[in-house]
Design a protein around this motif. Structure first.
Motif, mmCIF file in Angstrom:
data_model
loop_
_atom_site.group_PDB
_atom_site.id
_atom_site.type_symbol
_atom_site.label_atom_id
_atom_site.label_comp_id
_atom_site.label_asym_id
_atom_site.label_seq_id
_atom_site.Cartn_x
_atom_site.Cartn_y
_atom_site.Cartn_z
ATOM 1 N N GLU B 31 2.838 -4.730 5.639
ATOM 2 C CA GLU B 31 1.493 -4.409 5.173
ATOM 3 C C GLU B 31 0.956 -3.132 5.810
ATOM 4 O O GLU B 31 1.550 -2.588 6.743
ATOM 5 N N ILE B 32 -0.156 -2.654 5.255
ATOM 6 C CA ILE B 32 -0.903 -1.575 5.906
ATOM 7 C C ILE B 32 -2.221 -2.183 6.361
ATOM 8 O O ILE B 32 -3.016 -2.638 5.550
ATOM 9 N N LEU B 167 8.374 8.614 12.596
ATOM 10 C CA LEU B 167 9.412 8.086 11.700
ATOM 11 C C LEU B 167 10.813 8.298 12.261
ATOM 12 O O LEU B 167 11.717 7.494 12.028
ATOM 13 N N ALA B 168 10.978 9.409 13.006
ATOM 14 C CA ALA B 168 12.303 9.730 13.547
ATOM 15 C C ALA B 168 12.825 8.613 14.440
ATOM 16 O O ALA B 168 14.031 8.431 14.578
ATOM 17 N N THR B 169 11.913 7.872 15.041
ATOM 18 C CA THR B 169 12.339 6.801 15.936
ATOM 19 C C THR B 169 12.776 5.560 15.166
ATOM 20 O O THR B 169 13.181 4.578 15.763
ATOM 21 N N ASN B 170 12.664 5.617 13.856
ATOM 22 C CA ASN B 170 13.039 4.480 13.024
ATOM 23 C C ASN B 170 12.238 3.232 13.399
ATOM 24 O O ASN B 170 12.806 2.194 13.740
ATOM 25 N N PRO B 171 10.917 3.330 13.354
ATOM 26 C CA PRO B 171 10.097 2.230 13.856
ATOM 27 C C PRO B 171 10.041 1.059 12.882
ATOM 28 O O PRO B 171 10.277 1.224 11.682
ATOM 29 N N LEU B 194 1.486 9.597 1.377
ATOM 30 C CA LEU B 194 2.569 9.649 2.359
ATOM 31 C C LEU B 194 2.653 8.355 3.153
ATOM 32 O O LEU B 194 3.733 7.790 3.343
ATOM 33 N N VAL B 195 1.495 7.894 3.617
ATOM 34 C CA VAL B 195 1.495 6.679 4.432
ATOM 35 C C VAL B 195 1.972 5.488 3.596
ATOM 36 O O VAL B 195 2.715 4.630 4.072
ATOM 37 N N LYS B 196 1.557 5.482 2.323
ATOM 38 C CA LYS B 196 2.071 4.410 1.451
ATOM 39 C C LYS B 196 3.584 4.533 1.320
ATOM 40 O O LYS B 196 4.307 3.529 1.294
ATOM 41 N N ARG B 201 9.094 2.594 2.764
ATOM 42 C CA ARG B 201 10.385 2.718 3.447
ATOM 43 C C ARG B 201 10.670 1.503 4.323
ATOM 44 O O ARG B 201 11.649 1.474 5.060
ATOM 45 N N GLY B 202 9.768 0.559 4.326
ATOM 46 C CA GLY B 202 10.003 -0.663 5.082
ATOM 47 C C GLY B 202 9.333 -0.682 6.442
ATOM 48 O O GLY B 202 9.622 -1.535 7.273
ATOM 49 N N VAL B 203 8.430 0.273 6.682
ATOM 50 C CA VAL B 203 7.742 0.317 7.970
ATOM 51 C C VAL B 203 6.370 -0.346 7.818
ATOM 52 O O VAL B 203 5.635 -0.056 6.886
ATOM 53 N N THR B 204 6.062 -1.248 8.734
ATOM 54 C CA THR B 204 4.739 -1.855 8.744
ATOM 55 C C THR B 204 3.786 -0.881 9.425
ATOM 56 O O THR B 204 4.110 -0.334 10.464
#
Ligand SMILES: Nc1ncnc2c1ncn2[C@@H]1O[C@H](COP(=O)(O)OP(=O)(O)O)[C@@H](O)[C@H]1O
Ligand SMILES: [Mg+2]
Lengths: 326, 259
Positions: B31-32, B167-171, B194-196, B201-204
């Motif tokens: 979620e956001i 994002l580079a850290t693959n959070p 962008l944030v959406k 991309r699967g990031v919460t």
């Protein structure tokens, strides 16, 4: 800034000159004193390279003399007291200094800016007082008449002769120091061009951000400081052999400050900056000898002037393609 | 949806001042979630507590069932909870590309010595990081600026670079502190997309933001803080109708009411 290629070519030329032209002419001219000066400069620039690495992580290190002193004594004690080969004592002195750096670095590397610098500034004095007090370092008398480096032989073939048998050990020491310096700076170059160097710069730029990107900043800082001190220890070890002695005052706070100035002067953005800085600072000082009691005054004025006019160091004078990486 | 991160009775006191006061809520996978509230409400402090840049006075934060509060920040980032900073924070003297490259570090399989020696594994890591960096820069519209010095970027791109570093850290969870600050309307709307995209991309995502239209547009749920306390939690439409929230905003000097 200068391109990588230009820097490496410049370094290669410098290496060839130092290995051939300089010894040829100094020996021809019979100037052993110059040979000795160059030997010293090479050793001082190795110690300065260490200080430069702590600059790379954003810490101003004014304590390198402490580690040079440690390295000098460790080598002297190993060689004179325990009969260890001088050659082996060089890396051991470096490692010993690095271990001390880890222990001291863990707490003090949390400090930033002037606080870190102040603690390092005091450390040279602590090393001097320790050398005075400990029985193994023989107090104020220092350790004198250290034996000359022995031979290195592998499978009966002598690679390096016993220095005691040499007619002119000065030239042998010259080559030891110059080769060590050349190797050191190539390794530091490699280090800074690797991911580790990139991480160091990230630390220098913003520790919080580095940490939020998952970088273990405490560990990296200690690694940088340990490498720095290793180089200080190595320089000190060879110095004690060259001068065949080591005293509590062999490396002083003034030297610590000079190591730092060498870096500033050559340029903090350039791996080879400390070499340039050390050469200029040392020769500049000797040249000003004529000025006698004004020596220090003129010297200081020139240094201040240079830093104001060339904040990025002497190497920034060399023009370069725009946008090239340092 | 299962909670991926849970905040339980979190309190942070700064010598007498209670910046975060007994706050509890959870963040669901995928979620956001927006955290809003007047200036000084404790939003940034809350983020610092979650990312472990600050130690809670009491209470705890759990991530995937494990307590993360009290750990070193880099260790929490390694687990997958990564924050960006309120002030556009980047590595100024590095190029845009190097900023993102260096932030890949926690993905590396080679050790530091491996990178120095240039082992096969280290080279494989470098190649993978370079590929991923290109991907992230493309995604955030920074590709053309890859070689620019990061410190020279305009505000909007700085924010994007901050997100790129995250994002580079693959959070697994990305905490964005005021990602739209200093942006004009168009820039904000692009950044919202962008944030959406980051979420897709699967990031919460959890974010602090003042721009109410953007918050309403972007978030699945909203948590409202006032004087360190949670005063409301719900969907954007629930929050817009919430009397306590309206009172908090009307009672403050904050100009960005917009509800
Ligand atoms: N390190 C600190 N030391 C003391 N007080 C702080 C510190 N950080 C934040 N505060 C105080 O805590 C309160 C909440 O701050 P903050 O979390 O930054 O608010 P917000 O991000 O919601 O604007 C403010 O009153 C602020 O002054
Ligand atoms: Mg804030």
């Amino acid at each position: 800034m200068m391109s990588d290629r230009l820097q490496i070519i410049g370094y290669a030329v410098f290496a060839v000159v130092m290995l051939t032209v300089v010894p040829f002419f100094t020996v021809l001219a019979g100037r052993n004193d110059y040979l000795y000066t160059f030997t010293l400069i090479a050793l001082l620039s190795i110690a300065s390279a260490g200080v430069w690495i702590t600059f790379a992580i954003g810490r101003i290190n004014i304590g390198q003399s402490a580690y040079a002193l440690v390295g000098g004594y460790v080598s002297a004690i190993l060689v004179a007291t325990y009969g260890v080969s001088f050659w082996l004592s060089i890396p051991l002195a470096g490692l010993f200094a690095a271990c001390i750096a880890v222990v001291i670095g863990l707490p003090i590397l949390r400090l930033r800016g002037v606080y870190f610098s102040m603690v390092t500034l005091v450390s040279t004095e602590v090393a001097r007082l320790s050398a005075l007090a400990l029985p193994i370092t023989k107090g104020a008398k220092g350790m004198v008449n250290l034996p000359m480096p022995g031979p290195i032989a592998i499978g009966g073939i002598t690679l390096v002769p016993d220095f005691a048998t040499l007619e002119n050990p000065r030239i042998a020491f010259y080559y030891v120091a110059i080769i060590l310096m050349l190797i050191t700076f190539l390794l530091v170059w490699r280090l800074m061009r690797s991911r580790i160097g990139q991480l160091f710069v990230a630390l220098q730029q913003n520790e919080d951000l580095a940490q939020s990107a998952g970088i273990d900043i405490a560990r990296l800082r200690v690694i940088a400081y340990a490498i720095s001190s290793f180089l200080g220890g190595v320089a000190g070890a060879v110095f004690s052999a060259v001068s065949q002695s080591v005293y509590p005052s062999s490396f002083t706070t003034q030297d610590s400050i000079n190591f730092m100035l060498n870096c500033f002067l050559g340029g903090l953005g350039y791996v080879f900056g400390p070499i340039v800085g050390t050469f200029v600072l040392r020769f500049g000082w000797d040249l000003l000898f004529q000025a006698q009691r004004f020596q220090l005054l003129i010297y200081a004025a020139i240094l201040i002037g240079l830093m104001l006019v060339l904040p990025n160091g002497l190497l920034s004078l060399i023009p370069s393609r725009k946008g090239a990486k340092r | 949806m299962a909670p991926i991160l849970t905040v339980t009775n979190l309190t942070k006191k700064f010598s007498g001042l209670v910046a975060v006061n007994d706050v509890s809520f959870s963040l669901n996978q995928g979620e956001i979630l927006a955290v809003i509230g007047p200036n000084g409400a404790g939003k940034s402090t809350l983020f610092k507590l979650i990312s472990s840049f600050l130690r809670p006075t009491t209470g705890k934060v759990t991530f995937e069932g494990e307590t993360i509060s009290g750990r070193a920040p880099h260790a929490v980032a390694r687990k997958g909870v990564v924050r960006t900073f309120q002030e556009a924070t980047i590595f100024k003297a590095l190029s845009v590309r190097d900023n993102v490259l260096v932030a890949h570090h926690l993905r590396s399989r080679a050790g530091l010595a491996g990178f120095f020696l240039g082992t096969t594994r280290a080279r494989a890591d470098e190649a993978e990081f370079a590929r991923s960096t290109d991907d992230i820069l493309g995604f955030l519209g920074l590709k053309d600026l890859a070689d620019a010095e990061a410190g020279s970027l305009p505000q909007g791109h700085l924010r994007a670079l901050g997100i790129a570093i995250g994002l580079a850290t693959n959070p697994k969870v990305l905490l964005l502190d005021e990602p739209f600050a200093g942006m004009n309307h168009d820039e904000t709307m692009r950044a919202v997309q962008l944030v959406k995209g980051v979420r897709d991309r699967g990031v919460t995502v959890m974010l602090v933001e003042h721009d109410m239209p953007a918050v309403m547009k972007i978030s699945d749920r909203i948590v409202v803080l006032n004087f360190g306390q949670k005063i409301a939690e719900g969907t954007p439409s629930e929050i817009q109708r919430n009397q306590a929230v309206i009172d908090a905003y009307l009672g403050s000097e904050d100009e960005s009411i917009g509800i």
